[in-house]
Design an enzyme around this catalytic site. Structure first.
Site, PDB file in Angstrom:
ATOM      1  NE  ARG A 227      -4.425  -1.250  -0.095  1.00 50.42           N
ATOM      2  CZ  ARG A 227      -4.531  -2.183  -0.775  1.00 50.42           C
ATOM      3  NH1 ARG A 227      -3.553  -2.313  -1.833  1.00 50.42           N
ATOM      4  NH2 ARG A 227      -5.620  -2.846  -0.986  1.00 50.42           N
ATOM      5  CG  HIS A 275      -3.841  -1.104  -7.027  1.00 50.66           C
ATOM      6  ND1 HIS A 275      -4.373  -0.236  -5.941  1.00 50.66           N
ATOM      7  CD2 HIS A 275      -3.857  -2.404  -6.800  1.00 50.66           C
ATOM      8  CE1 HIS A 275      -4.661  -1.337  -5.050  1.00 50.66           C
ATOM      9  NE2 HIS A 275      -4.205  -2.486  -5.423  1.00 50.66           N
TER      10      HIS A 275
HETATM   11  N1  LIG Z   1      -1.032  -4.426  -5.138  1.00 50.22           N
HETATM   12  C1  LIG Z   1      -2.102  -5.256  -5.486  1.00 50.22           C
HETATM   13  O1  LIG Z   1      -2.611  -5.253  -6.604  1.00 50.22           O
HETATM   14  C2  LIG Z   1      -2.299  -6.002  -4.182  1.00 50.22           C
HETATM   15  C3  LIG Z   1      -3.240  -6.928  -4.234  1.00 50.22           C
HETATM   16  C4  LIG Z   1      -3.766  -7.670  -3.055  1.00 50.22           C
HETATM   17  C5  LIG Z   1      -3.223  -7.160  -1.863  1.00 50.22           C
HETATM   18  N2  LIG Z   1      -2.442  -6.237  -1.762  1.00 50.22           N
HETATM   19  C6  LIG Z   1      -2.007  -5.497  -0.537  1.00 50.22           C
HETATM   20  O2  LIG Z   1      -1.117  -6.549   0.300  1.00 50.22           O
HETATM   21  C7  LIG Z   1      -1.364  -6.911   1.580  1.00 50.22           C
HETATM   22  C8  LIG Z   1      -1.037  -8.145   2.340  1.00 50.22           C
HETATM   23  O3  LIG Z   1      -2.201  -8.887   2.040  1.00 50.22           O
HETATM   24  P1  LIG Z   1      -2.140 -10.350   2.827  1.00 50.22           P
HETATM   25  O4  LIG Z   1      -3.149 -11.026   2.088  1.00 50.22           O
HETATM   26  O5  LIG Z   1      -0.820 -11.034   2.500  1.00 50.22           O
HETATM   27  O6  LIG Z   1      -2.449  -9.785   3.999  1.00 50.22           O
HETATM   28  P2  LIG Z   1      -2.157 -10.766   5.335  1.00 50.22           P
HETATM   29  O7  LIG Z   1      -2.179 -12.113   5.228  1.00 50.22           O
HETATM   30  O8  LIG Z   1      -3.223 -10.159   6.345  1.00 50.22           O
HETATM   31  O9  LIG Z   1      -0.980 -10.386   5.748  1.00 50.22           O
HETATM   32  C9  LIG Z   1      -0.464  -9.201   6.294  1.00 50.22           C
HETATM   33  C10 LIG Z   1       1.223  -9.450   6.900  1.00 50.22           C
HETATM   34  O10 LIG Z   1       1.664  -8.226   7.278  1.00 50.22           O
HETATM   35  C11 LIG Z   1       2.155  -8.365   8.840  1.00 50.22           C
HETATM   36  N3  LIG Z   1       1.942  -7.204   9.409  1.00 50.22           N
HETATM   37  C12 LIG Z   1       0.578  -6.360   9.473  1.00 50.22           C
HETATM   38  N4  LIG Z   1       0.733  -5.475  10.337  1.00 50.22           N
HETATM   39  C13 LIG Z   1       2.231  -5.530  10.829  1.00 50.22           C
HETATM   40  C14 LIG Z   1       2.835  -4.433  11.535  1.00 50.22           C
HETATM   41  N5  LIG Z   1       2.499  -3.526  12.135  1.00 50.22           N
HETATM   42  N6  LIG Z   1       4.244  -4.813  11.649  1.00 50.22           N
HETATM   43  C15 LIG Z   1       4.873  -5.787  10.990  1.00 50.22           C
HETATM   44  N7  LIG Z   1       4.125  -6.619  10.356  1.00 50.22           N
HETATM   45  C16 LIG Z   1       2.646  -6.492  10.111  1.00 50.22           C
HETATM   46  C17 LIG Z   1       1.471  -9.543   9.314  1.00 50.22           C
HETATM   47  O11 LIG Z   1       1.953  -9.947  10.295  1.00 50.22           O
HETATM   48  P3  LIG Z   1       1.242 -11.313  11.129  1.00 50.22           P
HETATM   49  O12 LIG Z   1       1.828 -12.558  10.188  1.00 50.22           O
HETATM   50  O13 LIG Z   1       2.062 -11.384  12.250  1.00 50.22           O
HETATM   51  O14 LIG Z   1       0.043 -11.072  11.126  1.00 50.22           O
HETATM   52  C18 LIG Z   1       1.047 -10.505   7.827  1.00 50.22           C
HETATM   53  O15 LIG Z   1       2.508 -11.309   8.076  1.00 50.22           O
HETATM   54  C19 LIG Z   1      -3.044  -6.394   1.781  1.00 50.22           C
HETATM   55  O16 LIG Z   1      -3.225  -5.868   2.816  1.00 50.22           O
HETATM   56  C20 LIG Z   1      -3.001  -5.188   0.340  1.00 50.22           C
HETATM   57  O17 LIG Z   1      -2.663  -4.009   1.018  1.00 50.22           O
HETATM   58  C21 LIG Z   1      -2.084  -5.657  -2.883  1.00 50.22           C
END
Ligand SMILES: NC(=O)c1ccc[n+]([C@@H]2O[C@H](COP(=O)([O-])OP(=O)(O)OC[C@H]3O[C@@H](n4cnc5c(N)ncnc54)[C@H](OP(=O)(O)O)[C@@H]3O)[C@@H](O)[C@H]2O)c1
Length: 312
Positions: A227, A275
């Site tokens: 993000r 994006h």
């Molecule tokens: N550009 C695009 O097209 C696109 C598409 C899809 C998603 N995204 C982005 O990718 C992000 C991740 O997706 P996901 O499905 O992998 O999410 P997820 O499964 O919720 O994983 C989020 C990761 O971030 C870590 N995290 C969250 N807050 C943190 C903090 N304050 N300090 C350190 N680590 C932290 C979490 O830690 P824990 O493991 O300890 O919970 C987890 O490892 C989405 O939220 C979205 O913003 C972008």
């Protein structure tokens, strides 16, 4: 009674999603009345949500059992006070595969020095620079969630030295992982290429500020498909202008679409992608929606429920 589901997204999406959702409901043995007409909000059991649709206030939806997000990132609604039922975010094989391929492609672009060859089609034979093997290149991955773990595993599979960081320590085979500020600083110091796959939350706002960007090795590259709010834009521009960072590939921004006059567009050390790192694909993601409705109809806990306090 047949459950009712409202599809709330920009208008053009319903025609794309409808046949896949109906097929997925049928595959789950579900009979669901699906519509994109928000009239009679108190009659809906489920709300399938993508930002930009007609619903912003959830309070008239008095019998809702869950809001099912079509996006993995839920920062647009996670803090919405009128949303009091479980909010489930999108976890889907197609989304994960798309992100893995996109990140692998951009990491390999940097690793192999592809740009130099694209720019060097001028009759001069420059074979002095041979890329190192992936095992000699460290890729840092901030975020080891659904997407980060898959990306980490794929990059480790290519042979990269992958270091991961998350809020809670995570075990990912072939990946050295860390948590906490000390762990973050160690990952940053080691990363030739840094990839950010964190959610937008208050805790991750400007995570990559000037101080932390300065910990990256000289000439490091940044790839941000997470993000826009994760990175301090001015600090990033300063690090690139100074040549401390060699290049950045940015897929997400504080304002989207990125305004035409934004300095990122014209910067020689930035690649902007609009994006597109990974889109939620109805072909596979409809199943994730149907699975959660099937659980809800059986009175079982939903999958991928957002932790409202953590914001993701
Ligand atoms: N550009 C695009 O097209 C696109 C598409 C899809 C998603 N995204 C982005 O990718 C992000 C991740 O997706 P996901 O499905 O992998 O999410 P997820 O499964 O919720 O994983 C989020 C990761 O971030 C870590 N995290 C969250 N807050 C943190 C903090 N304050 N300090 C350190 N680590 C932290 C979490 O830690 P824990 O493991 O300890 O919970 C987890 O490892 C989405 O939220 C979205 O913003 C972008």
């Amino acid at each position: 009674m047949v459950p009712r589901a409202l599809f709330s997204a920009p208008a053009e999406h319903f025609a794309l999603w409808r046949p896949h959702l109906l097929a997925a409901f049928a595959a789950e043995g579900l009979d669901v009345a699906l519509t994109d007409d928000p009239a009679g909000p108190w009659t809906f059991d489920y709300l399938i949500y993508r930002p930009g649709g007609p619903v912003a206030d959830f309070s008239p939806f008095s019998r809702l059992k869950a809001v099912l997000s079509l996006w993995a990132g839920v920062e647009d609604i996670v803090g919405e006070p009128t949303l009091t039922v479980p909010l489930c975010r999108m976890v889907d094989e197609g989304l994960t595969r798309g992100m893995t391929e996109w990140v692998a492609g951009h990491v390999l672009r940097y690793h192999l020095g592809i740009d130099a060859h694209l720019a060097g089609q001028d009759g001069v034979w420059r074979n002095g620079v041979v890329p190192p093997l992936a095992s000699d290149r460290t890729v840092g991955l901030l975020g080891l969630g659904e997407l980060g773990r898959a990306v980490a595993a794929a990059l480790a599979g290519l042979g990269f030295d992958v270091r991961g960081w998350s809020r809670r320590a995570r075990a990912v085979p072939g990946v050295e992982s860390a948590a906490g500020e000390v762990g973050l600083e160690a990952v940053l110091r080691a990363s030739d290429i840094l990839v950010t796959l964190l959610p937008a939350t208050p805790a991750t706002e400007n995570l990559l500020d000037a101080r932390r960007l300065a910990l990256l090795p000289e000439g490091a590259r940044l790839i941000n498909p997470g993000r826009g709010s994760l990175v301090d834009d001015d600090a990033l521009l300063a690090a690139l202008d100074a040549g401390r960072l060699a290049h950045a590939t940015l897929d997400v921004f504080r304002e989207e679409p990125l305004p035409p006059g934004h300095p990122f567009w014209a910067h020689p050390r930035i690649t902007v992608t609009p994006h597109v790192a990974s889109e939620t694909r109805p072909e596979t993601a409809a199943e994730a929606i149907a699975r959660n409705i099937a659980l809800g109809e059986r009175g079982l806990p939903f999958l991928n429920v957002v932790d409202r306090a953590a914001g993701y």
